[in-house]
Design a protein around this motif. Structure first.
Motif, PDB file in Angstrom:
ATOM      1  N   GLY A 163     -32.378  12.458  25.717  1.00 21.63           N
ATOM      2  CA  GLY A 163     -31.408  12.424  26.792  1.00 21.63           C
ATOM      3  C   GLY A 163     -31.731  11.321  27.783  1.00 21.63           C
ATOM      4  N   ALA A 164     -31.097  11.395  28.926  1.00 17.98           N
ATOM      5  CA  ALA A 164     -31.293  10.373  29.959  1.00 17.98           C
ATOM      6  C   ALA A 164     -31.315  11.042  31.320  1.00 17.98           C
ATOM      7  CB  ALA A 164     -30.161   9.338  29.907  1.00 17.98           C
ATOM      8  N   GLY A 165     -31.922  10.337  32.274  1.00 13.85           N
ATOM      9  CA  GLY A 165     -31.915  10.800  33.657  1.00 13.85           C
ATOM     10  C   GLY A 165     -32.572  12.154  33.819  1.00 13.85           C
ATOM     11  N   ARG A 166     -31.879  13.058  34.537  1.00 12.14           N
ATOM     12  CA  ARG A 166     -32.411  14.382  34.825  1.00 12.14           C
ATOM     13  C   ARG A 166     -32.673  15.179  33.550  1.00 12.14           C
ATOM     14  NH1 ARG A 166     -35.088  16.886  38.955  1.00 12.14           N
ATOM     15  NH2 ARG A 166     -35.230  19.059  38.324  1.00 12.14           N
ATOM     16  N   GLU A 167     -31.824  14.998  32.565  1.00 13.94           N
ATOM     17  CA  GLU A 167     -31.997  15.705  31.288  1.00 13.94           C
ATOM     18  C   GLU A 167     -33.329  15.338  30.639  1.00 13.94           C
ATOM     19  OE1 GLU A 167     -29.780  16.107  26.922  1.00 13.94           O
ATOM     20  OE2 GLU A 167     -28.863  14.955  28.559  1.00 13.94           O
ATOM     21  N   ALA A 168     -33.660  14.069  30.661  1.00 19.44           N
ATOM     22  CA  ALA A 168     -34.927  13.620  30.085  1.00 19.44           C
ATOM     23  C   ALA A 168     -36.110  14.161  30.890  1.00 19.44           C
ATOM     24  CB  ALA A 168     -34.973  12.095  30.048  1.00 19.44           C
ATOM     25  N   MET A 169     -35.972  14.177  32.210  1.00 16.96           N
ATOM     26  CA  MET A 169     -37.049  14.680  33.063  1.00 16.96           C
ATOM     27  C   MET A 169     -37.286  16.171  32.808  1.00 16.96           C
ATOM     28  SD  MET A 169     -37.331  14.575  37.232  1.00 16.96           S
ATOM     29  CE  MET A 169     -37.037  12.801  37.215  1.00 16.96           C
ATOM     30  N   ASP A 170     -36.179  16.959  32.702  1.00 19.88           N
ATOM     31  CA  ASP A 170     -36.313  18.390  32.446  1.00 19.88           C
ATOM     32  C   ASP A 170     -36.973  18.647  31.093  1.00 19.88           C
ATOM     33  OD1 ASP A 170     -35.146  19.001  34.840  1.00 19.88           O
ATOM     34  OD2 ASP A 170     -33.138  19.356  34.026  1.00 19.88           O
ATOM     35  N   ARG A 171     -36.634  17.816  30.096  1.00 17.06           N
ATOM     36  CA  ARG A 171     -37.250  17.967  28.776  1.00 17.06           C
ATOM     37  C   ARG A 171     -38.752  17.702  28.859  1.00 17.06           C
ATOM     38  NH1 ARG A 171     -38.560  14.057  25.046  1.00 17.06           N
ATOM     39  NH2 ARG A 171     -38.741  14.739  22.854  1.00 17.06           N
ATOM     40  N   ASP A 172     -39.134  16.656  29.579  1.00 16.21           N
ATOM     41  CA  ASP A 172     -40.560  16.327  29.705  1.00 16.21           C
ATOM     42  C   ASP A 172     -41.314  17.434  30.438  1.00 16.21           C
ATOM     43  OD1 ASP A 172     -40.123  13.972  28.405  1.00 16.21           O
ATOM     44  OD2 ASP A 172     -40.102  12.719  30.209  1.00 16.21           O
ATOM     45  N   ILE A 173     -40.693  17.995  31.486  1.00 12.71           N
ATOM     46  CA  ILE A 173     -41.336  19.071  32.243  1.00 12.71           C
ATOM     47  C   ILE A 173     -41.523  20.305  31.363  1.00 12.71           C
ATOM     48  CG2 ILE A 173     -40.973  20.721  34.134  1.00 12.71           C
ATOM     49  CD1 ILE A 173     -39.688  18.438  35.722  1.00 12.71           C
ATOM     50  N   GLU A 174     -40.514  20.626  30.554  1.00 16.17           N
ATOM     51  CA  GLU A 174     -40.615  21.788  29.667  1.00 16.17           C
ATOM     52  C   GLU A 174     -41.703  21.577  28.611  1.00 16.17           C
ATOM     53  OE1 GLU A 174     -39.656  25.552  27.923  1.00 16.17           O
ATOM     54  OE2 GLU A 174     -39.609  24.637  29.914  1.00 16.17           O
ATOM     55  N   ILE A 175     -41.789  20.366  28.062  1.00 14.15           N
ATOM     56  CA  ILE A 175     -42.851  20.072  27.093  1.00 14.15           C
ATOM     57  C   ILE A 175     -44.217  20.199  27.750  1.00 14.15           C
ATOM     58  CG2 ILE A 175     -43.905  18.207  25.738  1.00 14.15           C
ATOM     59  CD1 ILE A 175     -41.081  17.287  25.004  1.00 14.15           C
ATOM     60  N   HIS A 176     -44.332  19.693  28.967  1.00 16.16           N
ATOM     61  CA  HIS A 176     -45.612  19.786  29.689  1.00 16.16           C
ATOM     62  C   HIS A 176     -45.974  21.249  29.948  1.00 16.16           C
ATOM     63  CE1 HIS A 176     -48.813  18.442  32.401  1.00 16.16           C
ATOM     64  NE2 HIS A 176     -48.418  19.419  33.219  1.00 16.16           N
ATOM     65  N   ARG A 177     -44.969  22.073  30.328  1.00 14.46           N
ATOM     66  CA  ARG A 177     -45.227  23.481  30.620  1.00 14.46           C
ATOM     67  C   ARG A 177     -45.677  24.221  29.364  1.00 14.46           C
ATOM     68  NH1 ARG A 177     -43.155  28.388  30.270  1.00 14.46           N
ATOM     69  NH2 ARG A 177     -41.403  27.678  29.000  1.00 14.46           N
ATOM     70  N   LEU A 178     -44.963  24.008  28.272  1.00 15.92           N
ATOM     71  CA  LEU A 178     -45.310  24.679  27.021  1.00 15.92           C
ATOM     72  C   LEU A 178     -46.684  24.239  26.526  1.00 15.92           C
ATOM     73  CD1 LEU A 178     -41.869  24.437  25.170  1.00 15.92           C
ATOM     74  CD2 LEU A 178     -42.911  26.503  26.121  1.00 15.92           C
ATOM     75  N   THR A 179     -46.990  22.941  26.654  1.00 11.37           N
ATOM     76  CA  THR A 179     -48.291  22.423  26.216  1.00 11.37           C
ATOM     77  C   THR A 179     -49.420  23.058  27.021  1.00 11.37           C
ATOM     78  OG1 THR A 179     -47.290  20.307  25.596  1.00 11.37           O
ATOM     79  CG2 THR A 179     -49.670  20.339  25.899  1.00 11.37           C
ATOM     80  N   GLY A 180     -49.231  23.143  28.345  1.00  9.32           N
ATOM     81  CA  GLY A 180     -50.252  23.741  29.199  1.00  9.32           C
ATOM     82  C   GLY A 180     -50.492  25.207  28.875  1.00  9.32           C
TER      83      GLY A 180
END
Length: 717
Positions: free
Chosen positions: A54-71
């Motif tokens: 995705g792009a913009g906010r969508e990409a940021m939300d995806r990255d945050i979710e990946i970071h949360r799940l990884t942690g």
């Protein structure tokens, strides 16, 4: 499954199934649930990574979710059953509630572990015999390599035994104090004490000062409070600014590096004050104490504003601007209006682009020709050399290093920006070569960089605009080829003619840009350990990054190397904080009585009212005095007698330790770099050479109180 208990022979009584069977059944359920949770998280993480970016906010939300799940996945894999800290049994409910590092439920929604940060878990840490908080009993585990090597029960009521408690002559906490230290801070979550827990769970509004002497657990409180605030206060979540954790030096950050991840928090930014400024890594300590004192005031940091304002004066005379359409008169009032255009708070360098846009709008309005394209008009203006030169002179792009260098090398400029300085003080601050930088320069460089912004921002914005335009043109060519290949021009292909859809096909996030400064802020909360050492100027570095003024401030006035004669309230109000609460820790859990008996007179000699904490345990090992020549034999004998644990040789610089080679278990540090750390054995080399007055006494006091078992003092004479 294999038993969770692996008790040594001398604790055979604690291995009675009557005492452990209930725990074993619960651990079996935890193990099964962990396997399911790890499998589910792994699948969700894999799916999230495969999903379109995705792009913009969508990409940021995806990255945050990946970071949360990884942690979360990393935390579950890191511990296993030892996620469980212990359990509590209520006086009115005989079913135990198990407390964990993280919350955990089974597939049917049954709570297996209660997150230690939840309000319901508070009695596990805070209950005392004076205030049992509704508990009948409490059990704490000691985990060793994934199995329980010991546990401790505390009973708060006559009914608490019920055949399920094994009582000891020492608590879990007292037993933990004698454990060996390692290169990383050991796990202490299960043994947090009531006085520490009350501070950990305190609210985040305003500034909370945690004042306590050596060994009172200030660092433990600071780290666990950080994790608790992120869990309990929605205002401080990672998406809302998060938390910045500031430590005194790099050895300290390395020592505590595992603590927050072990508590399930991997998104906290940790740093030292030096890390906040690019020049910090190579900055030396200011050689002249008077110069350091002058630079350390908050007023000097505030002088940066006047220094920048000097370069923000509009031209006092008008001019004629040549364009492709007509010559246009630009008056002094027009210049003033353009210089007022930047939004409040816009950094100086970034504001210039707003000024240029306003100048262009003023001139285009005067042209009074509706058919002139704005972009083409702007390009025409940039061809007017006199206009561009005049703007560059009146509002130049400035580097922070150049601004601060001018303060130290141009006396007239310094006098204008800091009129309170005397002629003698201006002379003291003058340097022919303003670089290399010192630690005292860092707050001014930081303030200048924050106020000026990035001088490359405008150029980068124009480059990005050009890249976006080129990408749009390329996509337009691709779409045109697709349309030409469509025979009937019907169906979904015709949607490609829409300009909005064409624009959406351009992913601006994939185009070149600047990497974000993760320490620039703003942060929702800032935690500062060893805060007694910060100067007023250094405090400004943190205030710039925390507009909410939400702080946890941890320190000991008696450990301030340059003195701390005020109260915490006086110091903090002076630097700009107002809502201040003070919490004190007065029990020394780390340092044995034998060591404190020798350390206390050292600090009392210069600070009679020092907050010296009371030790609660004795090691039975006296302080040893000897000669520096004995250093190697002392270390060799200690290493031979102790298969585990750490030692530290503390001396002023390389004095007395030039022949000493550090190892993984034996370190060599200066008194200043030992602050915040702890070791089983501490060897002081010529402590009288540490310095005179308050600074020398504080360094000796700090170094002595790093010992958790034994202190050795060696002298050359």
């Amino acid at each position: 499954m294999t038993s969770a208990f692996d008790l040594p022979d001398h604790l055979a009584a604690k291995a009675d199934p009557m005492l452990t069977a209930r725990d074993e059944r619960h651990f079996a359920a935890i193990g099964e649930s962990l396997e399911q949770a790890i499998a589910e998280l792994s699948d969700r993480l894999a799916a999230a990574r495969k999903a379109p970016g995705g792009a913009g906010r969508e990409a940021m939300d995806r990255d945050i979710e990946i970071h949360r799940l990884t942690g979360r996945l990393r935390a579950l894999r890191r511990f296993g059953l030892d996620l469980c800290l212990g359990h509590i049994v209520g006086a009115d409910d005989h079913e135990p509630v198990y407390i964990g590092r993280l919350g955990l439920t089974d597939s049917e929604g049954r709570r297996l572990l209660l997150d230690w940060r939840s309000p319901a878990a508070e009695p596990f840490f805070a209950a005392t015999h004076a205030n049992p908080m509704g508990l009948a009993s409490r059990r704490r585990y000691r985990w060793t390599r994934g199995r329980i090597s010991d546990y401790w029960d505390e009973v708060f009521s006559a009914d608490g035994l019920e055949g399920h408690a094994a009582l000891d002559d020492q608590s879990a906490f007292i037993a933990s104090l004698g454990g060996n230290r390692s290169a990383r801070m050991r796990d202490v979550l299960a043994t947090i004490q009531a006085d520490q827990d009350a501070i950990i769970r305190a609210g985040s509004r305003g500034a909370l000062v945690v004042d306590g002497g050596p060994g009172t657990g200030k660092t433990v409180v600071a780290l666990h409070r950080t994790a608790h605030l992120l869990y309990s206060d929605p205002r401080l979540g990672h998406r809302r600014g998060g938390v910045l954790f500031v430590g005194p030096h790099q050895p300290y950050l390395a020592y505590v590096a595992d603590v927050l991840p072990s508590l399930g928090e991997e998104g906290v930014q940790t740093c030292t004050l030096r890390d906040l400024v690019a020049e910090g890594a190579g900055a030396a300590v200011e050689a002249d104490s008077d110069v350091a004192r002058l630079k350390s005031s908050a007023d000097m940091v505030k002088a940066i504003e006047k220094a920048v304002r000097f370069y923000e004066e509009p031209p006092s005379e008008g001019m004629t601007v040549t364009t492709d359409w007509a010559d246009i008169r630009l008056s002094a009032d027009d210049w003033a209006d353009a210089f007022d255009a930047p939004d409040p708070g816009t950094p100086h360098n970034e504001a210039r682009e707003q000024i240029w846009d306003e100048l262009a709008a003023i001139l285009l309005d005067k042209l009074d020709d509706e058919h002139v394209p704005a972009e083409q008009f702007q390009r025409s203006l940039r061809q007017d050399e006199e206009l561009v030169t005049t703007l560059n002179r009146a509002w130049p792009l400035i580097e922070a290093a150049d601004l601060v260098s001018d303060l130290w090398s141009v006396p007239a400029y310094l006098r204008m920006c800091a009129p309170w300085l005397s002629p003698d003080e201006v002379r003291k601050l003058r340097r022919k070569d303003a670089q290399p930088w010192t630690v005292s320069d860092l707050p001014l460089l930081d303030a200048a960089r924050q106020r000026l912004g990035d001088p490359e921002a405008a150029r980068r914005k124009r480059r990005l605009g050009a890249a976006v335009a080129a990408e749009r043109e390329r996509m337009a060519d691709v779409i045109d080829h697709i349309l030409q290949a469509d025979d009937d021009g019907e169906g979904a292909v015709t949607m490609l003619r829409g300009q909005d859809l064409r624009d959406s096909l351009v992913d601006e996030t994939s185009l070149p840009g600047a990497d974000p400064d993760r320490l620039a802020g703003p942060f929702a909360h800032v935690v500062v350990d060893e805060a007694q050492e910060l100067t007023d100027a250094q405090w400004q570095m943190l205030l710039l990054r925390c507009p909410s003024r939400s702080f946890t401030i941890v320190g000991d006035r008696a450990q301030a190397r340059h003195g701390f004669t005020e109260s915490w309230e006086e110091r903090l109000e002076r630097i700009g904080l107002d809502r201040i609460e003070l919490a004190s820790l007065g029990v020394n859990y780390r340092t044995p009585e034998e060591v404190m008996a020798e350390a206390e007179p050292v600090i009392r000699a210069v600070l009679p009212d020092a907050n010296v904490p009371t030790s609660i345990r004795s090691s039975g090992v006296p302080v040893v005095h000897g000669s520096v020549a004995e250093l190697d034999s002392i270390l060799d004998n200690w290493l031979e007698a102790h298969a585990e644990g750490t030692a530290c040789v503390i001396g002023a610089g390389d004095t007395g330790t030039s022949t000493f080679r550090a190892t993984s278990r034996v370190r060599s540090l200066t008194p200043e770099l030992s602050k915040g750390l702890e070791f089983d054995l501490v060897v002081l080399i010529d402590p009288e050479t540490f310095g005179e007055g308050v600074e020398g006494a504080v360094d000796r006091y700090v170094a002595m109180t790093r010992a958790t078992r034994q202190l050795v003092i060696l002298t050359s004479s």
